[in-house]
Design a protein around this motif. Structure first.
Motif, mmCIF file in Angstrom:
data_model
loop_
_atom_site.group_PDB
_atom_site.id
_atom_site.type_symbol
_atom_site.label_atom_id
_atom_site.label_comp_id
_atom_site.label_asym_id
_atom_site.label_seq_id
_atom_site.Cartn_x
_atom_site.Cartn_y
_atom_site.Cartn_z
ATOM 1 N N LYS A 115 42.076 46.142 54.689
ATOM 2 C CA LYS A 115 43.367 46.259 55.378
ATOM 3 C C LYS A 115 43.428 47.547 56.184
ATOM 4 C CE LYS A 115 44.047 42.980 52.477
ATOM 5 N NZ LYS A 115 44.024 41.574 52.840
ATOM 6 N N VAL B 154 46.553 47.266 47.930
ATOM 7 C CA VAL B 154 45.679 47.112 49.106
ATOM 8 C C VAL B 154 46.390 47.457 50.422
ATOM 9 C CG1 VAL B 154 44.188 45.400 47.981
ATOM 10 C CG2 VAL B 154 46.063 44.622 49.428
ATOM 11 N N TYR C 126 50.196 37.459 44.453
ATOM 12 C CA TYR C 126 48.918 37.148 45.104
ATOM 13 C C TYR C 126 48.126 36.215 44.181
ATOM 14 C CZ TYR C 126 44.511 37.899 47.521
ATOM 15 O OH TYR C 126 43.345 37.725 48.205
ATOM 16 N N SER D 200 41.837 48.383 49.062
ATOM 17 C CA SER D 200 40.843 47.700 49.891
ATOM 18 C C SER D 200 40.763 48.351 51.264
ATOM 19 C CB SER D 200 41.231 46.234 50.044
ATOM 20 O OG SER D 200 40.369 45.601 50.967
ATOM 21 N N ASN E 56 52.618 41.813 48.903
ATOM 22 C CA ASN E 56 52.307 40.585 49.619
ATOM 23 C C ASN E 56 52.815 39.439 48.746
ATOM 24 O OD1 ASN E 56 51.166 38.361 50.829
ATOM 25 N ND2 ASN E 56 49.059 38.839 50.246
ATOM 26 N N LEU F 137 40.072 43.652 41.142
ATOM 27 C CA LEU F 137 41.115 43.023 40.317
ATOM 28 C C LEU F 137 40.474 42.218 39.184
ATOM 29 C CD1 LEU F 137 43.340 41.834 43.292
ATOM 30 C CD2 LEU F 137 44.071 43.458 41.521
ATOM 31 N N TYR G 174 45.235 36.817 40.678
ATOM 32 C CA TYR G 174 45.462 37.373 39.324
ATOM 33 C C TYR G 174 45.338 36.287 38.252
ATOM 34 C CZ TYR G 174 48.012 40.600 42.452
ATOM 35 O OH TYR G 174 48.390 41.416 43.497
ATOM 36 N N GLY H 93 35.403 44.505 47.681
ATOM 37 C CA GLY H 93 36.779 44.147 48.026
ATOM 38 C C GLY H 93 37.691 44.399 46.842
ATOM 39 N N ALA H 94 39.002 44.256 47.123
ATOM 40 C CA ALA H 94 39.960 44.384 46.023
ATOM 41 C C ALA H 94 39.780 43.242 45.031
ATOM 42 C CB ALA H 94 41.381 44.381 46.574
ATOM 43 N N THR H 95 39.333 42.096 45.526
ATOM 44 C CA THR H 95 39.250 40.918 44.653
ATOM 45 C C THR H 95 38.337 41.173 43.460
ATOM 46 O OG1 THR H 95 39.575 39.568 46.626
ATOM 47 C CG2 THR H 95 38.829 38.424 44.653
ATOM 48 N N ASP I 19 47.898 46.628 42.280
ATOM 49 C CA ASP I 19 47.195 46.167 43.477
ATOM 50 C C ASP I 19 47.886 46.839 44.666
ATOM 51 O OD1 ASP I 19 46.372 44.794 45.713
ATOM 52 O OD2 ASP I 19 46.579 42.806 44.832
HETATM 53 N N1 PMP Z 1 45.479 41.793 46.940
HETATM 54 C C1 PMP Z 1 46.342 41.434 47.891
HETATM 55 C C2 PMP Z 1 47.800 41.595 47.636
HETATM 56 C C3 PMP Z 1 45.885 40.917 49.108
HETATM 57 O O1 PMP Z 1 46.774 40.550 50.055
HETATM 58 C C4 PMP Z 1 44.487 40.784 49.317
HETATM 59 C C5 PMP Z 1 43.923 40.242 50.604
HETATM 60 N N2 PMP Z 1 44.566 39.158 51.145
HETATM 61 C C6 PMP Z 1 43.619 41.162 48.285
HETATM 62 C C7 PMP Z 1 44.146 41.671 47.115
HETATM 63 C C8 PMP Z 1 42.127 40.998 48.409
HETATM 64 O O2 PMP Z 1 41.550 42.042 49.096
HETATM 65 P P1 PMP Z 1 39.996 42.023 49.458
HETATM 66 O O3 PMP Z 1 39.833 41.167 50.690
HETATM 67 O O4 PMP Z 1 39.629 43.447 49.704
HETATM 68 O O5 PMP Z 1 39.257 41.433 48.305
#
Ligand code: PMP
Length: 367
Positions: free
Chosen positions: A217, A185, A103, A214, A155, A82, A106, A77-79, A183
């Motif tokens: 999405k 995503v 978000y 990610s 976001n 990051l 961070y 995931g992006a998490t 970021d």
């Molecule tokens: N960054 C932003 C701005 C997000 O909105 C989200 C998901 N809500 C994420 C990162 C995390 O993405 P992932 O579920 O792929 O870890």
């Protein structure tokens, strides 16, 4: 808010995830790989097919040809992307600029790395649109600034970057040692025929950027936790030093299935803006005649609604009360902010089927 929504039976427009499934052909490909041996560790940077798809996608949508071996790493995931990027780049005492609203992942990663977050609020114009405050960002940059974290498409506000924004950022960091963590995503969910201007697309900024995305999405599968980091070779080397020991390798059948699907259907990404723009328009139309003020979101699957004409209560208590009383859950904007924020805005996720949006809007119109 999701827990409160579940407890109270409210329609949950708070957390950002679609109420519909990924395409059948994609899940079929994953099933196929599960049944055909893709069940052991993937290579640390990602399976070659997915790295190639990410490179093809980046060339098609951002005009840059990434080095498949040295500039892309698949993450959980992006998490995780990051977290690994922040841990790789930030050392004790380094300052990190974060734009508010931001978000939520961070800040803890920066704190854990011993970094010092410097929050810079975004500007809100007369139409309720949010913009980066470049003047203030420039004033905040100093010799200790190590990283600037940006998130566009944004976001929770749906703000996007213009070409001039990227040039301004390049001017601000030109003679500094700052790196950029972008970021992105929501890279494929930008409306009104605007392009997504990735940091990947900007020659000068790219040299100092780590760009996180990610598939959650992009293919309607937030639960799969499949993302990636694109960065020039020297930064990818740093990123992988952390990624190797937090995650090592990401789920093999998921990577193989997404690779197959996007290789055969790259247009899926090109069609995503129209898909979500129709949902945004439907949600906004349904809110016509309500007492909320809003400008249709420019990107993402979130719509901000300003309830200032209905109540002057703090956003956190309004969000909670309306979840219980009218049965629609949202997220108050203050939870995205570390700087004092006194607006009257809530974030609603419109990545939902029509029936859900219709019923939610009917309840919101009654306020
Ligand atoms: N960054 C932003 C701005 C997000 O909105 C989200 C998901 N809500 C994420 C990162 C995390 O993405 P992932 O579920 O792929 O870890």
């Amino acid at each position: 808010m999701s827990r409160l929504a579940a407890e109270t039976g409210a329609i949950n427009l708070s957390q950002g995830y679609p109420s519909f499934d990924p395409p059948q052909e994609l899940t079929d490909r994953i099933t196929w790989h599960l049944e055909h041996g893709a069940n052991q560790y993937a290579p640390m940077p990602g399976v070659p097919g997915l790295l190639q798809v990410i490179a093809d996608k980046t060339r098609r949508f951002q005009g840059r040809t990434l080095d498949v071996e040295r500039e892309i790493t698949v993450s959980t995931g992006a998490t995780e992307g990051l977290f690994s990027a922040i841990t790789a780049m930030v050392h004790r005492g380094d300052e990190v600029i974060v734009l508010d609203p931001a978000y939520d992942s961070y800040e803890p990663a920066i704190a854990l790395a011993g970094g010092i977050p410097r929050h810079v609020p975004m500007l809100v114009d007369e139409d309720g649109e949010f913009h980066p405050d470049w003047q203030r960002i420039g004033d905040t940059i100093n010799a200790r600034t190590r990283l600037i974290v940006i998130n566009f498409p944004h976001n929770p506000t749906g703000a996007i970057l213009s070409g001039a924004d990227l040039d301004t950022l390049a001017d601000l960091v030109r003679d500094t040692d700052c790196y950029i963590l972008a970021d992105e995503v929501y890279e494929h969910i930008v409306f009104e025929n605007e392009p997504h201007r990735s940091l990947v697309s900007h020659d000068e900024l790219w040299e100092r950027s780590l760009v996180i995305s990610s598939f959650g999405k992009t293919v309607h599968a937030t639960g799969w936790k499949l993302g990636y980091c694109a960065a020039p070779p020297a930064l990818t080397t740093e990123f992988r030093k952390i990624h190797q020991f937090t995650t090592f390798a990401v789920s093999t059948p998921m990577q193989c299935g997404v690779a197959d699907f996007l290789r055969d259907h790259m247009d899926w990404c090109a069609n995503l803006p129209a898909f979500y723009e129709a949902k945004r328009d439907r949600f906004c139309e349904l809110l016509d005649g309500s007492r909320f003020r809003f400008r249709p979101a420019r990107s993402t699957f979130f719509q901000l609604l300003d309830y200032g004409a209905i109540s002057d209560e703090a956003d956190a208590s309004v969000a909670e009360r309306w979840t219980r009383d009218i049965g629609v859950a949202s997220i108050p904007l203050t939870v995205f902010c570390n700087t004092p924020f006194t607006g009257t805005r809530l974030r609603f996720c419109f990545g939902k089927d029509d029936a859900t949006l219709e019923e939610a809007a009917r309840r919101l119109r009654e306020l």
